[in-house]
Design a protein around this motif. Structure first.
Motif, PDB file in Angstrom:
ATOM      1  N   ALA A 278       0.833  -1.200   0.000  1.00 47.38           N
ATOM      2  CA  ALA A 278       0.000   0.000   0.000  1.00 47.38           C
ATOM      3  C   ALA A 278       0.870   1.254   0.000  1.00 47.38           C
ATOM      4  O   ALA A 278       2.064   1.206   0.335  1.00 47.38           O
ATOM      5  N   PHE A 279       0.239   2.380  -0.378  1.00 47.75           N
ATOM      6  CA  PHE A 279       0.909   3.678  -0.451  1.00 47.75           C
ATOM      7  C   PHE A 279       0.051   4.714   0.276  1.00 47.75           C
ATOM      8  O   PHE A 279      -1.164   4.756   0.095  1.00 47.75           O
ATOM      9  N   THR A 280       0.699   5.576   1.064  1.00 49.15           N
ATOM     10  CA  THR A 280       0.011   6.662   1.752  1.00 49.15           C
ATOM     11  C   THR A 280       0.779   7.956   1.532  1.00 49.15           C
ATOM     12  O   THR A 280       1.990   8.003   1.791  1.00 49.15           O
ATOM     13  N   ASP A 281       0.096   8.979   1.025  1.00 47.10           N
ATOM     14  CA  ASP A 281       0.711  10.290   0.800  1.00 47.10           C
ATOM     15  C   ASP A 281       2.017  10.169   0.008  1.00 47.10           C
ATOM     16  O   ASP A 281       3.022  10.812   0.337  1.00 47.10           O
ATOM     17  N   SER A 282       2.000   9.358  -1.026  1.00 44.63           N
ATOM     18  CA  SER A 282       3.214   9.092  -1.799  1.00 44.63           C
ATOM     19  C   SER A 282       2.999   9.396  -3.275  1.00 44.63           C
ATOM     20  O   SER A 282       1.861   9.445  -3.756  1.00 44.63           O
ATOM     21  N   GLU A 283       4.111   9.601  -3.992  1.00 45.10           N
ATOM     22  CA  GLU A 283       4.089   9.851  -5.422  1.00 45.10           C
ATOM     23  C   GLU A 283       4.883   8.760  -6.130  1.00 45.10           C
ATOM     24  O   GLU A 283       5.967   8.379  -5.672  1.00 45.10           O
ATOM     25  N   LEU A 284       4.341   8.305  -7.237  1.00 43.11           N
ATOM     26  CA  LEU A 284       4.999   7.270  -8.040  1.00 43.11           C
ATOM     27  C   LEU A 284       4.822   7.616  -9.503  1.00 43.11           C
ATOM     28  O   LEU A 284       3.695   7.788  -9.969  1.00 43.11           O
ATOM     29  N   SER A 285       5.941   7.728 -10.233  1.00 45.40           N
ATOM     30  CA  SER A 285       5.867   8.160 -11.634  1.00 45.40           C
ATOM     31  C   SER A 285       5.650   7.002 -12.594  1.00 45.40           C
ATOM     32  O   SER A 285       4.862   7.109 -13.538  1.00 45.40           O
ATOM     33  N   THR A 286       6.350   5.885 -12.387  1.00 50.75           N
ATOM     34  CA  THR A 286       6.279   4.759 -13.314  1.00 50.75           C
ATOM     35  C   THR A 286       6.214   3.461 -12.528  1.00 50.75           C
ATOM     36  O   THR A 286       6.977   3.253 -11.595  1.00 50.75           O
ATOM     37  N   LEU A 287       5.297   2.583 -12.936  1.00 54.38           N
ATOM     38  CA  LEU A 287       5.118   1.286 -12.288  1.00 54.38           C
ATOM     39  C   LEU A 287       5.145   0.201 -13.355  1.00 54.38           C
ATOM     40  O   LEU A 287       4.444   0.292 -14.356  1.00 54.38           O
ATOM     41  N   ASP A 288       5.957  -0.836 -13.139  1.00 54.40           N
ATOM     42  CA  ASP A 288       6.027  -1.962 -14.061  1.00 54.40           C
ATOM     43  C   ASP A 288       5.628  -3.224 -13.296  1.00 54.40           C
ATOM     44  O   ASP A 288       6.313  -3.625 -12.351  1.00 54.40           O
ATOM     45  N   VAL A 289       4.514  -3.827 -13.704  1.00 59.16           N
ATOM     46  CA  VAL A 289       4.042  -5.060 -13.065  1.00 59.16           C
ATOM     47  C   VAL A 289       4.026  -6.216 -14.060  1.00 59.16           C
ATOM     48  O   VAL A 289       3.319  -7.208 -13.863  1.00 59.16           O
ATOM     49  N   SER A 290       4.802  -6.125 -15.103  1.00 64.41           N
ATOM     50  CA  SER A 290       4.835  -7.181 -16.115  1.00 64.41           C
ATOM     51  C   SER A 290       5.186  -8.526 -15.478  1.00 64.41           C
ATOM     52  O   SER A 290       6.199  -8.650 -14.783  1.00 64.41           O
ATOM     53  N   GLY A 291       4.345  -9.511 -15.677  1.00 65.43           N
ATOM     54  CA  GLY A 291       4.603 -10.843 -15.158  1.00 65.43           C
ATOM     55  C   GLY A 291       4.468 -10.975 -13.657  1.00 65.43           C
ATOM     56  O   GLY A 291       4.801 -12.032 -13.098  1.00 65.43           O
ATOM     57  N   ALA A 292       4.009  -9.931 -12.969  1.00 66.06           N
ATOM     58  CA  ALA A 292       3.885  -9.973 -11.510  1.00 66.06           C
ATOM     59  C   ALA A 292       2.602 -10.679 -11.097  1.00 66.06           C
ATOM     60  O   ALA A 292       1.621 -10.741 -11.839  1.00 66.06           O
ATOM     61  N   THR A 293       2.602 -11.209  -9.883  1.00 66.91           N
ATOM     62  CA  THR A 293       1.414 -11.778  -9.255  1.00 66.91           C
ATOM     63  C   THR A 293       1.055 -10.889  -8.081  1.00 66.91           C
ATOM     64  O   THR A 293       1.834 -10.761  -7.134  1.00 66.91           O
ATOM     65  N   LEU A 294      -0.113 -10.252  -8.139  1.00 65.54           N
ATOM     66  CA  LEU A 294      -0.510  -9.274  -7.131  1.00 65.54           C
ATOM     67  C   LEU A 294      -1.686  -9.778  -6.306  1.00 65.54           C
ATOM     68  O   LEU A 294      -2.600 -10.408  -6.837  1.00 65.54           O
ATOM     69  N   ARG A 295      -1.655  -9.465  -5.028  1.00 66.70           N
ATOM     70  CA  ARG A 295      -2.763  -9.770  -4.131  1.00 66.70           C
ATOM     71  C   ARG A 295      -2.827  -8.689  -3.058  1.00 66.70           C
ATOM     72  O   ARG A 295      -1.824  -8.389  -2.413  1.00 66.70           O
ATOM     73  N   ASP A 296      -3.991  -8.073  -2.905  1.00 69.82           N
ATOM     74  CA  ASP A 296      -4.186  -7.011  -1.916  1.00 69.82           C
ATOM     75  C   ASP A 296      -3.176  -5.882  -2.109  1.00 69.82           C
ATOM     76  O   ASP A 296      -2.512  -5.445  -1.167  1.00 69.82           O
ATOM     77  N   VAL A 297      -3.062  -5.408  -3.342  1.00 72.21           N
ATOM     78  CA  VAL A 297      -2.204  -4.267  -3.659  1.00 72.21           C
ATOM     79  C   VAL A 297      -3.105  -3.039  -3.796  1.00 72.21           C
ATOM     80  O   VAL A 297      -3.995  -2.993  -4.643  1.00 72.21           O
ATOM     81  N   ASP A 298      -2.907  -2.068  -2.929  1.00 69.91           N
ATOM     82  CA  ASP A 298      -3.771  -0.899  -2.845  1.00 69.91           C
ATOM     83  C   ASP A 298      -3.077   0.303  -3.479  1.00 69.91           C
ATOM     84  O   ASP A 298      -2.127   0.855  -2.924  1.00 69.91           O
ATOM     85  N   LEU A 299      -3.566   0.703  -4.660  1.00 69.71           N
ATOM     86  CA  LEU A 299      -3.000   1.838  -5.387  1.00 69.71           C
ATOM     87  C   LEU A 299      -3.871   3.079  -5.267  1.00 69.71           C
ATOM     88  O   LEU A 299      -3.588   4.094  -5.912  1.00 69.71           O
ATOM     89  N   ARG A 300      -4.911   3.031  -4.447  1.00 68.97           N
ATOM     90  CA  ARG A 300      -5.937   4.072  -4.484  1.00 68.97           C
ATOM     91  C   ARG A 300      -5.435   5.458  -4.076  1.00 68.97           C
ATOM     92  O   ARG A 300      -6.027   6.454  -4.483  1.00 68.97           O
ATOM     93  N   ARG A 301      -4.408   5.551  -3.303  1.00 68.21           N
ATOM     94  CA  ARG A 301      -3.961   6.862  -2.823  1.00 68.21           C
ATOM     95  C   ARG A 301      -2.861   7.474  -3.686  1.00 68.21           C
ATOM     96  O   ARG A 301      -2.237   8.450  -3.292  1.00 68.21           O
ATOM     97  N   LEU A 302      -2.648   6.902  -4.842  1.00 68.29           N
ATOM     98  CA  LEU A 302      -1.624   7.415  -5.746  1.00 68.29           C
ATOM     99  C   LEU A 302      -2.244   8.242  -6.863  1.00 68.29           C
ATOM    100  O   LEU A 302      -3.352   7.945  -7.323  1.00 68.29           O
ATOM    101  N   ASP A 303      -1.508   9.274  -7.302  1.00 67.63           N
ATOM    102  CA  ASP A 303      -1.800   9.878  -8.591  1.00 67.63           C
ATOM    103  C   ASP A 303      -1.279   8.874  -9.603  1.00 67.63           C
ATOM    104  O   ASP A 303      -0.077   8.769  -9.821  1.00 67.63           O
ATOM    105  N   LEU A 304      -2.185   8.110 -10.185  1.00 66.56           N
ATOM    106  CA  LEU A 304      -1.799   6.881 -10.853  1.00 66.56           C
ATOM    107  C   LEU A 304      -0.724   7.115 -11.911  1.00 66.56           C
ATOM    108  O   LEU A 304      -0.849   7.976 -12.779  1.00 66.56           O
ATOM    109  N   PRO A 305       0.343   6.361 -11.850  1.00 61.92           N
ATOM    110  CA  PRO A 305       1.483   6.572 -12.736  1.00 61.92           C
ATOM    111  C   PRO A 305       1.285   5.905 -14.084  1.00 61.92           C
ATOM    112  O   PRO A 305       0.287   5.223 -14.339  1.00 61.92           O
TER     113      PRO A 305
END
Length: 220
Positions: free
Chosen positions: A158-185
């Motif tokens: 999870a992210f709180t009060d954070s900034e993220l410019s680029t996200l790469d999830v190629s081939g990743a397995t995600l569970r309970d990943v909370d991106l809601r508080r980001l200015d989506l990159p």
């Protein structure tokens, strides 16, 4: 109508360090294990910390151009006020660890393990967790240029009060990943976002990328 589920938050533990003795480079030996030591300033300048275990330790304001942590094991420890251009930490394991108030140009933890890690008040240019196991990780008040989760196994992030410019999830397995508080990159690997949660505004931000990913032409 299916019930909306909320991602489980990261499970973090308060960090309580014991009374620490002063640590220096002369106390460190290859393949050793160390407990309850405090390293400050230039204590570890030029020291290769690969394949070494640290528990209940603190690393504060380290003065080094590059920190070598390949296959290093750090648990129940604090890393604070680090200003290091490059941290090489492939195969390293971090457990119940806090990284705070630090500036790292490149932090590479390829095929490593992050378990119960809280990163707060940090600026990270490039964070690579390619092929890593990432469990119970929280970023608070952070600025991240690029987060590379290619091929990673990620649970409760999870992210709180954070900034993220680029996200790469190629081939990743995600569970309970909370991106809601980001200015989506900008996101690479959209087809592997299953297991992540975004909000309605973020969905609108992602719409052009989703359309391009699906090969949909959108009329202006």
């Amino acid at each position: 109508m299916p019930r909306r589920t909320i991602p489980a938050p990261p499970r973090l533990h308060d960090l309580h360090l014991p009374e620490l003795a002063d640590g220096t480079s002369t106390t460190i030996h290859p393949y050793g294990s160390y407990e309850a030591l405090a390293f400050t300033g230039d204590d570890l300048t030029g020291v290769d910390l690969s394949d070494i275990g640290f528990s209940d330790c603190s690393f504060t304001a380290l003065n080094t151009h590059e920190l070598e942590l390949t296959s290093t094991r750090i648990s129940d420890s604090l890393l604070a006020r680090l200003d290091i251009p490059t941290v090489a930490a492939a195969y390293a394991r971090f457990r119940n660890t806090v990284l705070e108030h630090s500036r790292l140009g490149v932090l590479q933890c390829i095929e490593g393990t992050w378990d119960a890690v809280h990163v707060r008040g940090a600026k990270l240019g490039y964070l690579s967790l390619r092929g890593a196991t990432v469990r119970d990780v929280l970023f608070t008040d952070c600025v991240i240029g690029e987060l590379d989760l290619t091929g990673a196994r990620v649970e409760r992030l999870a992210f709180t009060d954070s900034e993220l410019s680029t996200l790469d999830v190629s081939g990743a397995t995600l569970r309970d990943v909370d991106l809601r508080r980001l200015d989506l990159p900008e996101i690479t690997g959209l087809s592997h976002l299953r297991g992540a949660m975004i909000d309605h505004l973020q969905l609108q931000q992602l719409a052009p990328q989703l359309a391009a990913h699906l090969g949909i032409d959108v009329e202006d």
